[in-house]
Design an enzyme around this catalytic site. Structure first.
Site, PDB file in Angstrom:
ATOM      1  NE  ARG A 101      -2.288  -1.933   3.305  1.00 32.01           N
ATOM      2  CZ  ARG A 101      -2.838  -2.287   4.459  1.00 32.01           C
ATOM      3  NH1 ARG A 101      -4.051  -1.863   4.766  1.00 32.01           N
ATOM      4  NH2 ARG A 101      -2.189  -3.075   5.303  1.00 32.01           N
ATOM      5  CE  LYS A 105       7.860  12.058  -1.352  1.00 25.89           C
ATOM      6  NZ  LYS A 105       8.995  12.995  -1.491  1.00 25.89           N
ATOM      7  CG  ASP A 148       5.974 -14.618 -13.042  1.00 20.81           C
ATOM      8  OD1 ASP A 148       5.896 -14.146 -14.184  1.00 20.81           O
ATOM      9  OD2 ASP A 148       6.911 -15.354 -12.675  1.00 20.81           O
ATOM     10  CE  LYS A 197     -12.848   3.855   0.033  1.00 22.13           C
ATOM     11  NZ  LYS A 197     -12.454   2.549   0.543  1.00 22.13           N
ATOM     12  CB  THR A 228      -9.436  -2.332  10.390  1.00 25.21           C
ATOM     13  OG1 THR A 228      -9.914  -1.306   9.515  1.00 25.21           O
ATOM     14  CG2 THR A 228      -7.961  -2.094  10.708  1.00 25.21           C
ATOM     15  N   GLY A 230     -13.245  -1.921   8.434  1.00 32.54           N
ATOM     16  CA  GLY A 230     -14.058  -0.728   8.668  1.00 32.54           C
ATOM     17  C   GLY A 230     -14.726  -0.236   7.396  1.00 32.54           C
ATOM     18  CB  THR A 231     -13.354   0.444   3.997  1.00 38.20           C
ATOM     19  OG1 THR A 231     -12.419   1.435   4.421  1.00 38.20           O
ATOM     20  CG2 THR A 231     -13.900   0.817   2.634  1.00 38.20           C
TER      21      THR A 231
END
Length: 319
Positions: A101, A105, A148, A197, A228, A230-231
């Site tokens: 993730r 930057k 790969d 969102k 988590t 949450g989303t």
């Protein structure tokens, strides 16, 4: 000693996903080789390869989920040990690529950790990386060795096709996942919807609206990972509030950090379909989570690599 297609092969598991390693071992008919992975009192990792690997093609199975840093250090030190023991090729099977993730930057003075990890793996001595559903496909460009990036899409599509939903829609949890949602929707011949969102803080999501028709439909949310949850659970509740009949979810990587399992168990979600790129501990197994195996994909990829055959067929659904 295992010999496949005239080549000496060794397969190792470093402990992060022993179940998947055992399934790959069974698929390719190569036993897991002996390796000792220990820690000194101060936390330093000590690796001892207990079989010769000289002039062998070696495959190491190691997902880099929690504890991420420990799993990476075990992997890097093992690669170095194999290189110094004169292994011919060192192939890393990393079903889940930790730090994926952090591929750019997002703010000033932030690192690009996914690139740093790629550099470390290469400097340690790896000659190839096999992974699955990178969070950002451009991470492949961080490597100067073959990588790969296999996909779990065929397995997930086959599972939902077998459910024979009467009226369904595939839902992307954000605009960035629309391509992934479209791929699954096309396979199931159903429409897509997109959740609009905002994310005011990491691991915090707020649903602004839903693009597409979800009323009286079975919704299938698809993402590359669930952390988590949450989303995911906020999205599922929003879909039900907009008239959805029921909500399923799917992802490749079940990270399930912190309150994830409690959130899933207490949510409106009917079922969460994941793969075994990450081995779930007993406290993360629940009746709402269905885990599909991707061992056949990795196993066949290993066989193709050993035999010098293309991997392109593994990216397509087989009927």
């Amino acid at each position: 000693m295992a010999v496949l297609y005239g080549k000496k092969i060794k397969l190792f598991s470093l402990g992060s996903n022993n179940e998947l390693a055992a399934e790959i071992s069974e698929y390719i008919d190569v036993p897991l080789s002996s390796i000792s992975v220990k820690e000194f009192a101060d936390g330093e990792v000590n690796i001892n390869i207990e079989e010769t690997v000289r002039e062998h093609d070696v495959f190491i199975v190691q997902s880099t989920n929690e504890p991420v840093n420990d799993n990476y250090m075990k992997l890097l030190i093992t690669i170095d040990a194999l290189k110094r023991a004169s292994a011919r090729n060192i192939n890393v099977i990393m079903p889940y690529y930790g730090y994926s993730r952090q591929d750019r930057k997002a703010k000033s003075r932030q690192p690009i950790s996914a690139k740093l990890i790629a550099d470390l793996i290469q400097v340690a001595g790896a000659t190839r990386v096999l992974t699955m559903d990178l969070h950002a496909s451009q991470i492949q460009g961080f490597f100067d060795i073959p990588i790969d990036n296999l996909v779990a899409f065929p397995s997930i599509a086959d599972y939902f096709e077998s459910m024979n939903f009467k009226d369904s829609v595939v839902v992307s949890p954000d605009h960035g996942g629309a391509t992934r949602a479209r791929q699954l929707a096309d396979a199931l011949s159903v429409p897509i919807a997109i959740i609009d969102k905002s994310r005011p803080l990491p691991n915090v999501a707020e649903v602004m609206g839903i693009i597409g028709d979800v009323e009286n439909k079975t919704c299938i949310i698809i993402d590359d990972m669930i952390d988590t949850a949450g989303t995911l659970t906020v999205a599922a509740s929003a879909l039900m509030e907009h008239g959805a009949k029921e909500v399923y979810a799917s992802c490749t990587h079940p990270i399930f950090s912190g309150p994830a399992i409690d959130r899933i168990n207490n949510s409106v979600l009917k079922e969460v379909v994941v793969t075994n790129t990450i081995q779930l501990s007993e406290n993360k197994k629940t009746r709402k989570v269905k885990q599909l195996s991707v061992s056949d994909l990795f196993g066949q990829a290993v066989l193709n690599i050993i035999n010098g055959e293309p991997l392109s067929g593994l990216f397509e659904r087989r009927h």
